[in-house]
Design a protein around this motif. Structure first.
Motif, PDB file in Angstrom:
ATOM      1  N   UNK A  58       0.841  -1.187   0.000  1.00  0.00           N
ATOM      2  CA  UNK A  58       0.000   0.000   0.000  1.00  0.00           C
ATOM      3  C   UNK A  58       0.881   1.243   0.000  1.00  0.00           C
ATOM      4  N   UNK A  59       0.423   2.269  -0.693  1.00  0.00           N
ATOM      5  CA  UNK A  59       1.213   3.487  -0.848  1.00  0.00           C
ATOM      6  C   UNK A  59       1.638   4.055   0.501  1.00  0.00           C
ATOM      7  N   UNK A  60       0.700   4.164   1.422  1.00  0.00           N
ATOM      8  CA  UNK A  60       1.014   4.750   2.737  1.00  0.00           C
ATOM      9  C   UNK A  60       2.065   3.930   3.481  1.00  0.00           C
ATOM     10  N   UNK A  61       2.023   2.610   3.329  1.00  0.00           N
ATOM     11  CA  UNK A  61       2.995   1.750   4.000  1.00  0.00           C
ATOM     12  C   UNK A  61       4.380   1.873   3.372  1.00  0.00           C
ATOM     13  N   UNK A  62       4.420   1.959   2.054  1.00  0.00           N
ATOM     14  CA  UNK A  62       5.713   2.037   1.367  1.00  0.00           C
ATOM     15  C   UNK A  62       6.460   3.317   1.736  1.00  0.00           C
ATOM     16  N   UNK A  63       5.724   4.389   1.996  1.00  0.00           N
ATOM     17  CA  UNK A  63       6.377   5.653   2.360  1.00  0.00           C
ATOM     18  C   UNK A  63       7.146   5.556   3.669  1.00  0.00           C
ATOM     19  N   UNK A  64       6.868   4.532   4.474  1.00  0.00           N
ATOM     20  CA  UNK A  64       7.557   4.364   5.756  1.00  0.00           C
ATOM     21  C   UNK A  64       8.730   3.387   5.673  1.00  0.00           C
ATOM     22  N   UNK A  65       9.004   2.857   4.476  1.00  0.00           N
ATOM     23  CA  UNK A  65      10.169   1.984   4.317  1.00  0.00           C
ATOM     24  C   UNK A  65      11.442   2.820   4.365  1.00  0.00           C
ATOM     25  N   UNK A  66      12.590   2.205   4.685  1.00  0.00           N
ATOM     26  CA  UNK A  66      13.855   2.957   4.697  1.00  0.00           C
ATOM     27  C   UNK A  66      14.148   3.551   3.320  1.00  0.00           C
ATOM     28  N   UNK A  67      14.611   4.790   3.267  1.00  0.00           N
ATOM     29  CA  UNK A  67      14.953   5.390   1.978  1.00  0.00           C
ATOM     30  C   UNK A  67      16.044   4.579   1.272  1.00  0.00           C
ATOM     31  N   UNK A  68      16.043   4.608  -0.046  1.00  0.00           N
ATOM     32  CA  UNK A  68      17.054   3.891  -0.817  1.00  0.00           C
ATOM     33  C   UNK A  68      17.301   4.605  -2.136  1.00  0.00           C
ATOM     34  N   UNK A  69      18.531   4.464  -2.649  1.00  0.00           N
ATOM     35  CA  UNK A  69      18.890   4.996  -3.960  1.00  0.00           C
ATOM     36  C   UNK A  69      18.691   3.956  -5.057  1.00  0.00           C
ATOM     37  N   UNK A  70      18.248   2.738  -4.709  1.00  0.00           N
ATOM     38  CA  UNK A  70      18.063   1.684  -5.701  1.00  0.00           C
ATOM     39  C   UNK A  70      17.044   2.103  -6.759  1.00  0.00           C
ATOM     40  N   UNK A  71      17.162   1.501  -7.946  1.00  0.00           N
ATOM     41  CA  UNK A  71      16.167   1.687  -8.992  1.00  0.00           C
ATOM     42  C   UNK A  71      14.976   0.787  -8.668  1.00  0.00           C
ATOM     43  N   UNK A  72      13.792   1.379  -8.594  1.00  0.00           N
ATOM     44  CA  UNK A  72      12.628   0.641  -8.107  1.00  0.00           C
ATOM     45  C   UNK A  72      11.483   0.637  -9.112  1.00  0.00           C
ATOM     46  N   UNK A  73      10.852  -0.500  -9.218  1.00  0.00           N
ATOM     47  CA  UNK A  73       9.509  -0.598  -9.779  1.00  0.00           C
ATOM     48  C   UNK A  73       8.567  -0.753  -8.603  1.00  0.00           C
ATOM     49  N   UNK A  74       7.571   0.100  -8.511  1.00  0.00           N
ATOM     50  CA  UNK A  74       6.650   0.099  -7.369  1.00  0.00           C
ATOM     51  C   UNK A  74       5.302  -0.443  -7.836  1.00  0.00           C
ATOM     52  N   UNK A  75       4.838  -1.470  -7.143  1.00  0.00           N
ATOM     53  CA  UNK A  75       3.528  -2.060  -7.428  1.00  0.00           C
ATOM     54  C   UNK A  75       2.618  -1.750  -6.246  1.00  0.00           C
ATOM     55  N   UNK A  76       1.597  -0.943  -6.480  1.00  0.00           N
ATOM     56  CA  UNK A  76       0.694  -0.530  -5.405  1.00  0.00           C
ATOM     57  C   UNK A  76      -0.472  -1.505  -5.295  1.00  0.00           C
ATOM     58  N   UNK A  77      -0.794  -1.875  -4.055  1.00  0.00           N
ATOM     59  CA  UNK A  77      -1.930  -2.765  -3.804  1.00  0.00           C
ATOM     60  C   UNK A  77      -3.185  -1.995  -3.423  1.00  0.00           C
ATOM     61  N   UNK A  78      -3.108  -0.647  -3.437  1.00  0.00           N
ATOM     62  CA  UNK A  78      -4.287   0.170  -3.133  1.00  0.00           C
ATOM     63  C   UNK A  78      -5.396  -0.121  -4.151  1.00  0.00           C
ATOM     64  N   UNK A  79      -6.644  -0.150  -3.651  1.00  0.00           N
ATOM     65  CA  UNK A  79      -7.774  -0.397  -4.543  1.00  0.00           C
ATOM     66  C   UNK A  79      -8.129   0.839  -5.363  1.00  0.00           C
ATOM     67  N   UNK A  80      -7.946   2.012  -4.771  1.00  0.00           N
ATOM     68  CA  UNK A  80      -8.275   3.254  -5.471  1.00  0.00           C
ATOM     69  C   UNK A  80      -6.990   3.953  -5.905  1.00  0.00           C
ATOM     70  N   UNK A  81      -7.023   4.719  -7.008  1.00  0.00           N
ATOM     71  CA  UNK A  81      -5.830   5.460  -7.432  1.00  0.00           C
ATOM     72  C   UNK A  81      -5.367   6.423  -6.343  1.00  0.00           C
TER      73      UNK A  81
END
Length: 380
Positions: free
Chosen positions: A277-300
């Motif tokens: 979920x978007x809100x949960x991912x924002x609390x992960x440790x910051x990183x410089x890695x190249x990321x593909x983000x897959x959101x599990x939120x039901x609404x945009x």
């Protein structure tokens, strides 16, 4: 005889528009350190030194500094070929006025293939460096109009190389191509025209004790253990996320037996896929890695990518799990349905490019343009 085999540097490449120059600096440092630490007799670079035929000035300077370091800090010979991304003439130019006892640099196809001869306590090791060549160039070089496929070209090159190997010498081939049965990645360009067969059979290399290959980006053997891709030092696509990259330390014994030990690369930025979920991912440790983000939120999520990049500055791709089709459904369904819907294709493109689809004004402009194109087709 000890060789360090690497390939597919792709200097000058970007990852989703982000420069990889610092990442390449790091892996070039690791290659140079491994050459020195393992006291290798030859550094082998099996093509795709640069990412394009006309590389940037910074990429050329970066590679020149690397070669100067190898020459100054180690006793290793350098064997290098052009790959399909390189300009063969540019790579060939690097061979001018080089020490031919310590370097074999090949950029363009030729009918004669004299090897680099290195000596150890057991005798000679002959290294043949076969640059990538398209069929039209090979036809001119060999005077043979029947050369019609990558396998035809490779067969002709290997025959020329075999003829120049001294009697009793152990033989190493350096080449760039796709061996049948090997695993490809998304980032590799095809080596044959549409509808053509780009693979070559492993049996072409019969008689060689080790074959140092380039072109495929995953470290792997093909056909037999001694036919090997070192793989690219960096991941260039999300299909390679989480894979360990390596260079190959190769020891060739007196009877031609081969031992291969991978030496892992340690990139300064990884390539990963994260999901949640978007809100949960924002609390992960910051990183410089190249990321593909897959959101599990039901609404945009409003401003999803902008907010993610505050924590993950190299977030490159955004998708919603609810919109992702299962792989088995894709396989059964053939071409994705979106390809039949130009509006959906454009929307997907904008989402991948900037993390969000077209707004109302952009959507209206796209629809108007598509309607205009359809009107021209109907009137034609």
């Amino acid at each position: 005889m000890r060789l360090l085999h690497t390939a597919d540097l792709h200097l000058g490449r970007q990852f989703n528009g982000i420069s990889l120059e610092p990442d390449h600096d790091a892996v070039l440092d690791q290659i140079a350190a491994a050459v020195a630490a393992h006291e290798v007799d030859a550094l082998v670079i099996a093509g795709d030194v640069f990412d394009r035929a006309a590389p940037s000035a910074s990429a050329v300077r970066q590679f020149n500094a690397f070669l100067a370091r190898i020459r100054a800090e180690t006793g290793a010979a350098v064997v290098m070929i052009a790959g399909n991304h390189d300009s063969g003439d540019r790579i060939e130019a690097m061979s001018v006025m080089t020490d031919t006892a310590r370097a074999l640099i090949r950029g363009t196809v030729a009918a004669e293939e004299p090897p680099l001869i290195l000596e150890d306590a057991h005798g000679a090791v002959a290294i043949s460096a076969l640059p990538f060549a398209w069929e039209y160039a090979a036809r001119e070089a060999f005077g043979d109009e029947s050369l019609a496929s990558p396998e035809d070209v490779m067969r002709a090159q290997i025959a020329a190389a075999r003829a120049a190997v001294p009697e009793g010498a152990r033989w190493v081939i350096v080449a760039h191509g796709t061996v049948a049965g090997a695993t490809v990645s998304e980032a590799e360009r095809p080596l044959a025209r549409i509808g053509g067969v780009e693979t070559v059979g492993a049996e072409l290399f019969d008689g060689a004790h080790y074959v140092a290959l380039g072109h495929l980006h995953r470290p792997q053997s093909a056909g037999r253990p001694g036919i090997r891709y070192a793989g690219a030092p960096l991941a260039f696509g999300f299909d390679e996320a989480g894979e360990e990259k390596s260079m190959s330390l190769v020891e060739i014994g007196g009877a031609g037996e081969v031992r291969i030990a991978p030496i892992p690369f340690r990139p300064i930025r990884g390539v990963r896929v994260i999901e949640g979920r978007h809100a949960d991912l924002l609390h992960l440790p910051p990183t410089e890695d190249f990321l593909r983000v897959v959101l599990t939120d039901e609404a945009p999520v409003i401003d999803a990518m902008r907010r993610l990049r505050a924590v993950f500055p190299n977030a490159c791709d955004l998708a919603y799990a609810r919109e992702m089709q299962a792989p088995e459904v894709k396989a059964l369904g053939g071409a994705p349905a979106a390809l039949d819907d130009p509006l959906a294709v454009i929307g997907d493109f904008l989402t991948q490019l900037r993390g969000e689809g077209p707004d109302a004004a952009e959507l209206a402009a796209i629809v108007a343009t598509l309607d205009g194109l359809r009107g021209r087709e109907e009137g034609a």
